[in-house]
Design a protein around this motif. Sequence first.
Motif, mmCIF file in Angstrom:
data_model
loop_
_atom_site.group_PDB
_atom_site.id
_atom_site.type_symbol
_atom_site.label_atom_id
_atom_site.label_comp_id
_atom_site.label_asym_id
_atom_site.label_seq_id
_atom_site.Cartn_x
_atom_site.Cartn_y
_atom_site.Cartn_z
ATOM 1 N N UNK A 33 0.866 -1.170 0.000
ATOM 2 C CA UNK A 33 0.000 0.000 0.000
ATOM 3 C C UNK A 33 0.905 1.222 0.000
ATOM 4 N N UNK A 34 0.762 2.080 -1.001
ATOM 5 C CA UNK A 34 1.566 3.293 -1.087
ATOM 6 C C UNK A 34 0.744 4.473 -0.584
ATOM 7 N N UNK A 35 1.149 5.026 0.536
ATOM 8 C CA UNK A 35 0.469 6.199 1.070
ATOM 9 C C UNK A 35 0.981 7.454 0.385
ATOM 10 N N UNK A 36 0.088 8.430 0.246
ATOM 11 C CA UNK A 36 0.450 9.745 -0.276
ATOM 12 C C UNK A 36 -0.321 10.777 0.532
ATOM 13 N N UNK A 37 -0.151 12.033 0.210
ATOM 14 C CA UNK A 37 -0.867 13.098 0.918
ATOM 15 C C UNK A 37 -2.373 12.986 0.677
ATOM 16 N N UNK A 38 -2.786 12.353 -0.428
ATOM 17 C CA UNK A 38 -4.202 12.234 -0.751
ATOM 18 C C UNK A 38 -4.837 10.946 -0.220
ATOM 19 N N UNK A 43 -10.138 4.898 1.614
ATOM 20 C CA UNK A 43 -9.355 4.233 0.571
ATOM 21 C C UNK A 43 -8.491 3.123 1.188
ATOM 22 N N UNK A 44 -7.873 3.417 2.317
ATOM 23 C CA UNK A 44 -7.040 2.436 3.002
ATOM 24 C C UNK A 44 -7.872 1.228 3.417
ATOM 25 N N UNK A 76 4.049 7.869 6.689
ATOM 26 C CA UNK A 76 3.798 9.189 7.272
ATOM 27 C C UNK A 76 3.345 10.238 6.262
ATOM 28 N N UNK A 77 3.011 9.831 5.053
ATOM 29 C CA UNK A 77 2.645 10.780 4.015
ATOM 30 C C UNK A 77 1.232 11.368 4.111
ATOM 31 N N UNK A 78 0.221 10.645 4.643
ATOM 32 C CA UNK A 78 -1.131 11.223 4.632
ATOM 33 C C UNK A 78 -1.193 12.580 5.324
ATOM 34 N N UNK A 79 -1.986 13.442 4.740
ATOM 35 C CA UNK A 79 -2.157 14.816 5.228
ATOM 36 C C UNK A 79 -2.803 14.801 6.613
ATOM 37 N N UNK A 80 -2.388 15.731 7.453
ATOM 38 C CA UNK A 80 -2.991 15.887 8.773
ATOM 39 C C UNK A 80 -4.404 16.435 8.623
ATOM 40 N N UNK A 81 -5.327 15.946 9.457
ATOM 41 C CA UNK A 81 -6.669 16.520 9.446
ATOM 42 C C UNK A 81 -6.712 17.718 10.399
ATOM 43 N N UNK A 82 -7.884 18.302 10.594
ATOM 44 C CA UNK A 82 -7.978 19.523 11.401
ATOM 45 C C UNK A 82 -7.656 19.295 12.879
ATOM 46 N N UNK A 83 -7.616 18.030 13.314
ATOM 47 C CA UNK A 83 -7.286 17.720 14.709
ATOM 48 C C UNK A 83 -5.816 17.328 14.881
ATOM 49 N N UNK A 84 -5.065 17.322 13.778
ATOM 50 C CA UNK A 84 -3.648 16.996 13.834
ATOM 51 C C UNK A 84 -3.348 15.512 13.728
ATOM 52 N N UNK A 85 -4.355 14.717 13.421
ATOM 53 C CA UNK A 85 -4.116 13.276 13.275
ATOM 54 C C UNK A 85 -4.077 12.906 11.794
ATOM 55 N N UNK A 86 -3.660 11.702 11.532
ATOM 56 C CA UNK A 86 -3.608 11.179 10.166
ATOM 57 C C UNK A 86 -4.544 9.960 10.110
ATOM 58 N N UNK A 87 -5.799 10.147 9.685
ATOM 59 C CA UNK A 87 -6.786 9.064 9.729
ATOM 60 C C UNK A 87 -6.366 7.714 9.135
ATOM 61 N N UNK A 88 -5.649 7.663 8.008
ATOM 62 C CA UNK A 88 -5.240 6.340 7.507
ATOM 63 C C UNK A 88 -4.330 5.600 8.481
ATOM 64 N N UNK A 89 -3.461 6.338 9.161
ATOM 65 C CA UNK A 89 -2.569 5.713 10.138
ATOM 66 C C UNK A 89 -3.359 5.262 11.361
ATOM 67 N N UNK A 90 -4.326 6.069 11.768
ATOM 68 C CA UNK A 90 -5.177 5.684 12.903
ATOM 69 C C UNK A 90 -5.953 4.407 12.570
ATOM 70 N N UNK A 91 -6.398 4.256 11.347
ATOM 71 C CA UNK A 91 -7.093 3.044 10.932
ATOM 72 C C UNK A 91 -6.182 1.830 11.077
ATOM 73 N N UNK A 92 -4.930 1.960 10.675
ATOM 74 C CA UNK A 92 -3.989 0.848 10.792
ATOM 75 C C UNK A 92 -3.743 0.468 12.251
#
Length: 93
Positions: A33-38, A43-44, A76-92
Amino acid sequence: MTHKMLLSVGKSVIIREVLTRLSVVGPYMPITINFSAQTSSACTQEILESKLDRKRRTLMAPPMNKKLIFFVDDVNMPRLDMYGSQPPIELLR
């Protein structure tokens, strides 16, 4: 070329090669799985679930007699959301 530069080139290629060899000699099924800012968490989740078989309503597992290995490149590529977290990483997690 410095030693530091050598360490930053080809890591993903080496990992993919090792995973490919594992899939040939054993019951392993490598998925990259290749993460990007988008990359989104939806999707994950879709990528993860597409490689799993539904065993029961809430239970999913790899195909019969297989062991899945998920390799997440650029984690670590996914963009931070408004709370400062990275939802795809949180899903993992």
